[in-house]
Write an enzyme that holds these catalytic residues in place. Sequence first.
Site, PDB file in Angstrom:
ATOM      1  N   GLU A 114      20.648  32.995  22.895  1.00 12.51           N
ATOM      2  CA  GLU A 114      21.228  32.307  21.738  1.00 12.51           C
ATOM      3  C   GLU A 114      22.375  33.119  21.146  1.00 12.51           C
ATOM      4  O   GLU A 114      23.409  32.566  20.754  1.00 12.51           O
ATOM      5  CB  GLU A 114      20.152  32.054  20.680  1.00 12.51           C
ATOM      6  CG  GLU A 114      20.677  31.251  19.493  1.00 12.51           C
ATOM      7  CD  GLU A 114      19.600  30.920  18.475  1.00 12.51           C
ATOM      8  OE1 GLU A 114      19.967  30.514  17.354  1.00 12.51           O
ATOM      9  OE2 GLU A 114      18.409  31.080  18.795  1.00 12.51           O
ATOM     10  N   TYR A 115      22.203  34.440  21.087  1.00 13.63           N
ATOM     11  CA  TYR A 115      23.272  35.307  20.590  1.00 13.63           C
ATOM     12  C   TYR A 115      24.522  35.140  21.456  1.00 13.63           C
ATOM     13  O   TYR A 115      25.629  34.983  20.939  1.00 13.63           O
ATOM     14  CB  TYR A 115      22.813  36.765  20.601  1.00 13.63           C
ATOM     15  CG  TYR A 115      23.866  37.744  20.134  1.00 13.63           C
ATOM     16  CD1 TYR A 115      23.964  38.099  18.794  1.00 13.63           C
ATOM     17  CD2 TYR A 115      24.782  38.297  21.028  1.00 13.63           C
ATOM     18  CE1 TYR A 115      24.931  38.984  18.351  1.00 13.63           C
ATOM     19  CE2 TYR A 115      25.759  39.179  20.598  1.00 13.63           C
ATOM     20  CZ  TYR A 115      25.826  39.519  19.263  1.00 13.63           C
ATOM     21  OH  TYR A 115      26.801  40.381  18.832  1.00 13.63           O
ATOM     22  N   LYS A 154      17.675  65.720  13.880  1.00 15.72           N
ATOM     23  CA  LYS A 154      19.004  66.110  14.373  1.00 15.72           C
ATOM     24  C   LYS A 154      19.268  65.353  15.673  1.00 15.72           C
ATOM     25  O   LYS A 154      18.782  65.726  16.738  1.00 15.72           O
ATOM     26  CB  LYS A 154      19.076  67.620  14.593  1.00 15.72           C
ATOM     27  CG  LYS A 154      20.454  68.142  14.947  1.00 15.72           C
ATOM     28  CD  LYS A 154      20.456  69.670  14.976  1.00 15.72           C
ATOM     29  CE  LYS A 154      21.837  70.200  15.316  1.00 15.72           C
ATOM     30  NZ  LYS A 154      22.249  69.864  16.690  1.00 15.72           N
ATOM     31  N   GLU A 176      26.145  60.156  13.908  1.00  9.38           N
ATOM     32  CA  GLU A 176      25.993  60.584  15.293  1.00  9.38           C
ATOM     33  C   GLU A 176      25.871  59.355  16.180  1.00  9.38           C
ATOM     34  O   GLU A 176      24.940  58.556  16.033  1.00  9.38           O
ATOM     35  CB  GLU A 176      24.740  61.456  15.431  1.00  9.38           C
ATOM     36  CG  GLU A 176      24.716  62.322  16.648  1.00  9.38           C
ATOM     37  CD  GLU A 176      25.433  63.655  16.443  1.00  9.38           C
ATOM     38  OE1 GLU A 176      25.494  64.436  17.407  1.00  9.38           O
ATOM     39  OE2 GLU A 176      25.930  63.918  15.325  1.00  9.38           O
ATOM     40  N   LYS A 184      18.478  70.129   4.241  1.00 11.33           N
ATOM     41  CA  LYS A 184      19.534  70.264   3.239  1.00 11.33           C
ATOM     42  C   LYS A 184      18.927  70.321   1.841  1.00 11.33           C
ATOM     43  O   LYS A 184      17.896  69.691   1.578  1.00 11.33           O
ATOM     44  CB  LYS A 184      20.488  69.061   3.295  1.00 11.33           C
ATOM     45  CG  LYS A 184      21.181  68.860   4.621  1.00 11.33           C
ATOM     46  CD  LYS A 184      21.975  67.558   4.620  1.00 11.33           C
ATOM     47  CE  LYS A 184      22.602  67.296   5.984  1.00 11.33           C
ATOM     48  NZ  LYS A 184      23.244  65.967   6.048  1.00 11.33           N
ATOM     49  N   CYS A 238      34.375  84.694  53.316  1.00 12.83           N
ATOM     50  CA  CYS A 238      35.397  85.219  54.232  1.00 12.83           C
ATOM     51  C   CYS A 238      34.920  86.391  55.080  1.00 12.83           C
ATOM     52  O   CYS A 238      35.683  86.922  55.891  1.00 12.83           O
ATOM     53  CB  CYS A 238      36.647  85.617  53.447  1.00 12.83           C
ATOM     54  SG  CYS A 238      36.401  87.084  52.411  1.00 12.83           S
ATOM     55  N   CYS A 248      34.279  90.473  46.116  1.00 11.63           N
ATOM     56  CA  CYS A 248      35.098  90.382  47.320  1.00 11.63           C
ATOM     57  C   CYS A 248      36.522  90.706  46.892  1.00 11.63           C
ATOM     58  O   CYS A 248      37.051  90.074  45.978  1.00 11.63           O
ATOM     59  CB  CYS A 248      35.028  88.970  47.905  1.00 11.63           C
ATOM     60  SG  CYS A 248      36.224  88.702  49.236  1.00 11.63           S
TER      61      CYS A 248
END
EC number: 6.5.1.2
Length: 669
Positions: free
Chosen positions: A36-37, A116, A171, A287, A408, A423
């Site tokens: 429907e959306y 977080k 975020e 905080k 090498c 090396c």
Amino acid sequence: MSKEIAKKRIEELRDLLNTFNYQYHVLDNPSVSDAEYDRNMQELIKLEAENPEFMSEDSPSVRVGGTVLDIFEKVTHKSPMLSLGNAFNEGDLRDFDRRVRQGIDDANVRYICELKIDGLAVSLHYEKGRFIQGATRGDGVTGEDITQNLKTIKAIPLRLNEEVTLEARGEAYMPKRSFVKLNEEKEQNGEDVFANPRNAAAGSIRQLDPKIAAKRNLSMFVYGLANVEEKTIPSHSESLDFLGELGFKTNPNRRTCETIEEVIAYVEEWQEKRPHLDYEIDGIVIKVDDVALQESLGTTAKSPRWAIAYKFPAEEVVTRLTGIELSVGRTGVVTPTAELEPVRVAGTIVRRASLHNEDLIREKDIRIGDYVVVKKAGDIIPEVVNVIFDKRTGEEEEYHMPTHCPACESELVRLEEEVALRCINPTCPAQIREGLIHFVSRNAMNIDGLGERVITQLFDADYIRTFADLYSLTKEQLLQLERFGEKSATNLVQAIENSKENSLERLLFGLGIRHVGAKAARTFAEHFETMDALVKATEEELKTINEIGEKMAQSVVAYFDNEDVLELLQQFKEYGVNMTYKGIKIADLQNVESYFAGKTVVLTGKLEVMGRSEAKKKIEALGGKVTGSVSKSTDLVVAGEAAGSKLAQAEKHNVEVWNEERFLQELNK
């Protein structure tokens, strides 16, 4: 359908779709089916296409993605997006609480704790309730304009419930279920998968084509109000409530705590609940809730005193070490890497982990076949923590570092005062490949489109063996390589051509001379002005230059005392590569009309390319004044890495802030 009816229906559909979006992506309570959306969305898109005069920038239809961008524009944050100090254990949290209470004379303090989110920090700007711009955090001072991509995230309201002007921060993240689905699709298409949801979110948001971001099913939690016009909110918790009322998605798992014991209990609770969330979190943010107390506590040089981020301990898992492989870096250092039975660590599958050097293997007594504990250092780099000796069967094999280079076959040496084996063969293919990757990197020649994958392709095809070979590449050669088409080949050839105009310091840094970083390369370039003059310099001359020591001087002289290097420089000349300094010398600044003339400037943080003492001299030579503190009379703050309290002061006094890149651009005008 008449224009009047079409306009009315468009408005109805927009209101309807905005309601559906809010119910699904913010309230987590969908009221209609996806089908429907989609029907309503397709009807809106069709009506807007037929009636473009009714198109609006905040229409829900913009969420499907718009025009492909050429580049992300830079955005300077009105107030810097600062980082937080870290806590790693209960003791750190109690120390934080003690510092807070001392700073406010033991006044009553209430904390607010929030999850977080492990995503990508962004800022959202609204003008009279309309979303006008979104940007990445970047270096905290300057970010990138990602407005079109953020419009595709349905949790971000395009119009607020009030006509208010503000900046919100939050975020952006990718839900775990979306991450799994995306990687399954990538595997089916033979593409590289993302390492974790955070990388997937960051990679999706930084797509130049918004349609790609629109398909990635990103979401976002808003966690703060940076500024709002004509409104004072006394606490952080009330600002989050206000943001929720405006239509933002805020995390419902926040909690206010009256004591540090309650904070510690919250941390422990979510450490247990963490795996059951549909999004990644890597810690808890704590905080001081009262905004007046926040202002009273202020900031240190690195972070606010009123907030801290508790980082969850790195997840440790057990797996079997099946082998040890070696890699050779551009300076010849041979590094051992553990090959592991695949195991999931901190959200990603780990197959390898660094062992750093032979001494670490001996110290930890690591053997092939051992069961080992693995974690990600900083939740990023896999490393072997220790061996589980109880699981040894006696069939494990001791590992001995080779005596010859794996690339090498040259004999390896251990230089005095070094733990690494090296090396020292200048024609070692592994060193050459790694050196080429460094040569084209951002701080060196900065050749867009030339990364590790393409360098490896060119190297394996035997198209390049020296830095100069890059300048002989043709479009026809590139078209022979996998994933190259007409457009990408043309663009890369042009990018290589453009790099010929770089200033001398970029070329010097790109050469990879031992001990010479980007800052020293700039010092040499400005002092000598030409490559020829630097090549002729003696060790004694080099040591007279400020901040150039004996070791670096010896390294530079030894580098240019090599016929192969001189031949390389001759090839650069023949290809038209610039080998002169294009920047401004301090002696030449006196007569230059400059932005800095009459300005008061404050330098803060670590400047990578140009030291603060050199920057101060140049600003003063251009007629500016450099001071040590920010005040109402300050015109500009130039902020490098780890800038802290002076950024907060700049915000308080509404002073313009530049990062180092913007500062260098202005100097070199």
